[in-house]
Design an enzyme around this catalytic site. Structure first.
Site, mmCIF file in Angstrom:
data_model
loop_
_atom_site.group_PDB
_atom_site.id
_atom_site.type_symbol
_atom_site.label_atom_id
_atom_site.label_comp_id
_atom_site.label_asym_id
_atom_site.label_seq_id
_atom_site.Cartn_x
_atom_site.Cartn_y
_atom_site.Cartn_z
ATOM 1 C CD GLU A 12 -3.072 -0.963 2.214
ATOM 2 O OE1 GLU A 12 -2.795 -0.365 3.257
ATOM 3 O OE2 GLU A 12 -4.161 -1.493 2.013
ATOM 4 C CD GLU A 69 -4.086 -5.705 2.791
ATOM 5 O OE1 GLU A 69 -4.875 -4.976 3.423
ATOM 6 O OE2 GLU A 69 -2.862 -5.517 2.782
HETATM 7 C C1 BGP Z 1 -4.558 -2.388 5.108
HETATM 8 C C2 BGP Z 1 -3.259 -2.963 5.561
HETATM 9 C C3 BGP Z 1 -3.350 -4.142 6.413
HETATM 10 C C4 BGP Z 1 -4.608 -4.297 7.219
HETATM 11 C C5 BGP Z 1 -5.849 -3.740 6.573
HETATM 12 C C6 BGP Z 1 -7.040 -3.628 7.474
HETATM 13 O O1 BGP Z 1 -4.403 -1.022 4.945
HETATM 14 O O2 BGP Z 1 -2.420 -3.294 4.479
HETATM 15 O O3 BGP Z 1 -2.148 -4.227 7.115
HETATM 16 O O4 BGP Z 1 -4.449 -4.027 8.532
HETATM 17 O O5 BGP Z 1 -5.629 -2.516 5.984
HETATM 18 O O6 BGP Z 1 -6.986 -2.474 8.259
HETATM 19 P P1 BGP Z 1 -7.220 -2.480 9.796
HETATM 20 O O7 BGP Z 1 -6.289 -3.475 10.369
HETATM 21 O O8 BGP Z 1 -6.929 -1.087 10.240
HETATM 22 O O9 BGP Z 1 -8.641 -2.857 9.997
#
Ligand code: BGP
Length: 500
Positions: A197, A398
């Protein structure tokens, strides 16, 4: 059949949220290890110490004051230290992933496990051996590893000694690290992601940046970033993009069969109304994310980049050769996260956080308990948008919904809400493949086993199909249990997306 025969079904994780063992096997300290827990309402914090001994805190996305060093503070809880302990549970977890039927597991390597200080001459053999063991275990179960080299990961020493990614020396340190893992795992890993990201990175946590700006504010990545810091961030991200392209070059020299992915947070954006300012505003907001994929795939900064730089009063500094590097070594596939869509409203503030860009609420969509709009159709839209723009294979690395889960007295977990969410998104991918003819390589839902939330530091914001007994303060047995979604996803994979 909509999904190609070799479609890569699986799940996704990251070392700083999953691995634990933060001081074992010779691992050095990463900034992620210095971030306290938090909640929806109490943001996570990082404590620091100034040379004169005074202490202070910054928010997760902020820069540390110049000269300060991030510290661990007694009496606070640091979720990355144990996380959900993949470090000691990898065999058990991989067996569970195999039972679901995973074809691929996305995991990240921790930089400080391989180079504890980031600038060491020699890698840490124990760290390399750990990932050898993990990858061998995956291979034993016919699970393809998809390895992220840098996932929200910054050796503390590189931030303290060099000021993080604002310093071009980081390009060399990153390359040394990248080449080390490419060489070591060259016959065991085919799919790589150079940086997670890239469009949401910023501040001390992910880029190791410091600054003393406390003036005008621009919102970004979990908090308020002063305008001048936005410039520092863009300069640092330029260095990171040069590093990512050089990693592509090195990778192809080490093994020409490697598939190199660039990775962005690309949850979608809609204009709030058909007012031209909303429509063009939404378009410009989207460009703040797409600028990075434009560089990493088209090989140069797009014309509109200058207007983004102007907005922050920023002048990009490049060195001779940078342009050439970006042009010559683009990425092979576009990996992206998609969690939700957001609305660009010309009267509302907008930010970028974990999960992507964020603006006004959408009255047509339901949200998760953490307020993230649920929008499967938006994924079809984004898949089309990205393929129209780049004509590169797409990999959804993701996707998922963070939710509180309830364990029934008999130990089962009925996470129908998660099944509904995932089902909607699988069907959207299916439409994009079948009707729109978009090539999609694979799908790895986020936090396929419960891990710590990056944004809030909570355990209770769970994404997994496998439950881990651990609470927000680190209490729990770490016992793994199959949720209802585990069995649902098992069917999806065994029918290659036909039984959803
Ligand atoms: C993305 C990241 C992850 C993950 C996901 C969910 O931005 O790459 O590492 O954590 O988001 O976000 P969160 O954990 O804040 O719910």
């Amino acid at each position: 059949m909509a999904f190609p025969k070799d479609f890569l079904w699986g799940g996704a994780t990251a070392a700083n949220q999953y691995e634990g063992g933060y001081a074992e096997g010779g691992k050095g300290l990463a900034v992620a290890d210095l971030i306290t827990d938090g909640t929806k309402d109490q943001p996570r914090r990082i404590f620091y110490r100034m040379p004169d001994g005074t202490e202070g805190t910054i928010g997760q996305g902020e820069c540390i004051p110049v000269g300060a060093v991030g510290i661990l503070k007694e009496g606070y809880y640091y979720p990355s230290h144990v996380a959900t302990d993949f470090y000691h549970h990898y065999k058990e977890d991989i067996a569970l992933f195999a039972e679901i039927g995973f074809k691929v597991l996305r995991l990240s390597i921790s930089w400080t496990r391989i180079f504890p200080n980031g600038d060491d001459e020699e890698p840490n053999e124990a760290g390399l051996q750990f990932y050898d063991d993990v990858i061998d275990e995956l291979r034993k179960h016919n699970i393809e590893p998809l390895v992220t080299i840098l996932h929200f990961d910054m050796p503390v020493n590189l931030a303290t000694k060099y000021g993080g990614w604002i310093n071009r020396k980081l390009i060399d340190f990153y390359l040394r690290y990248a080449k080390t893992v490419f060489t070591r795992y060259k016959d065991k890993v085919k799919y790589w992601v150079t940086v997670n990201e890239i469009n949401v990175l910023g501040g001390y946590w992910t880029l190791g940046l410091s600054s003393n700006n406390r003036k005008e504010k621009e919102s970004s990545n979990q908090g308020e970033t002063p305008m001048a810091d936005a410039g520092i961030k863009l300069q640092a991200l330029h260095h990171l993009m040069v590093a990512s392209s050089l990693a592509n070059k090195a990778a192809r020299e080490i093994n020409p069969n490697f598939q190199m992915g660039a990775m962005l947070a690309l949850s979608g954006i809609y204009p709030a109304t058909c007012h031209p300012d909303d429509v063009f505003g939404a378009y410009e907001f989207r460009r703040k994310a797409l600028m990075f994929s434009d560089v990493l795939f088209r090989g140069s900064y797009p014309n509109y980049a200058q207007s983004i730089f102007d907005e922050y009063g920023f002048t990009l500094k490049t060195e001779r050769g940078d342009e050439e590097i970006l042009r010559q070594y683009p990425s092979d596939f576009l990996a992206f996260s998609y969690y939700r869509t957001t609305v660009y409203d010309r009267f509302s503030p907008h930010t970028t956080t974990t999960g992507g860009q964020q603006g006004a609420p959408n009255p047509y969509l339901k949200t998760t308990p953490w307020g993230w709009p649920i929008d499967p159709d938006g994924l079809r839209f984004v898949l089309n948008e990205l393929y129209d723009r780049y004509q590169k294979p797409l990999f959804i690395v993701e996707n998922g919904m963070g939710n509180q889960d309830v364990v029934n007295p008999d130990g089962t977990i009925d996470d129908d809400y998660r099944i509904d969410y995932l089902r909607g998104h699988v069907l959207a991918i299916k439409k994009a493949i079948e009707i729109d003819h978009v090539p999609v390589m694979g799908y790895t839902p986020w936090g396929c086993i419960d891990i710590v939330s990056a944004g809030t530091g909570e355990m209770s914001k769970r994404y997994g199909m496998i439950y881990v007994d651990m609470d927000d303060k680190g209490h729990g047995t770490l016992k793994r249990s199959r949720k209802k979604s585990f069995y649902w996803y098992q069917k999806v994979i065994s029918s290659n997306g036909e039984e959803v």
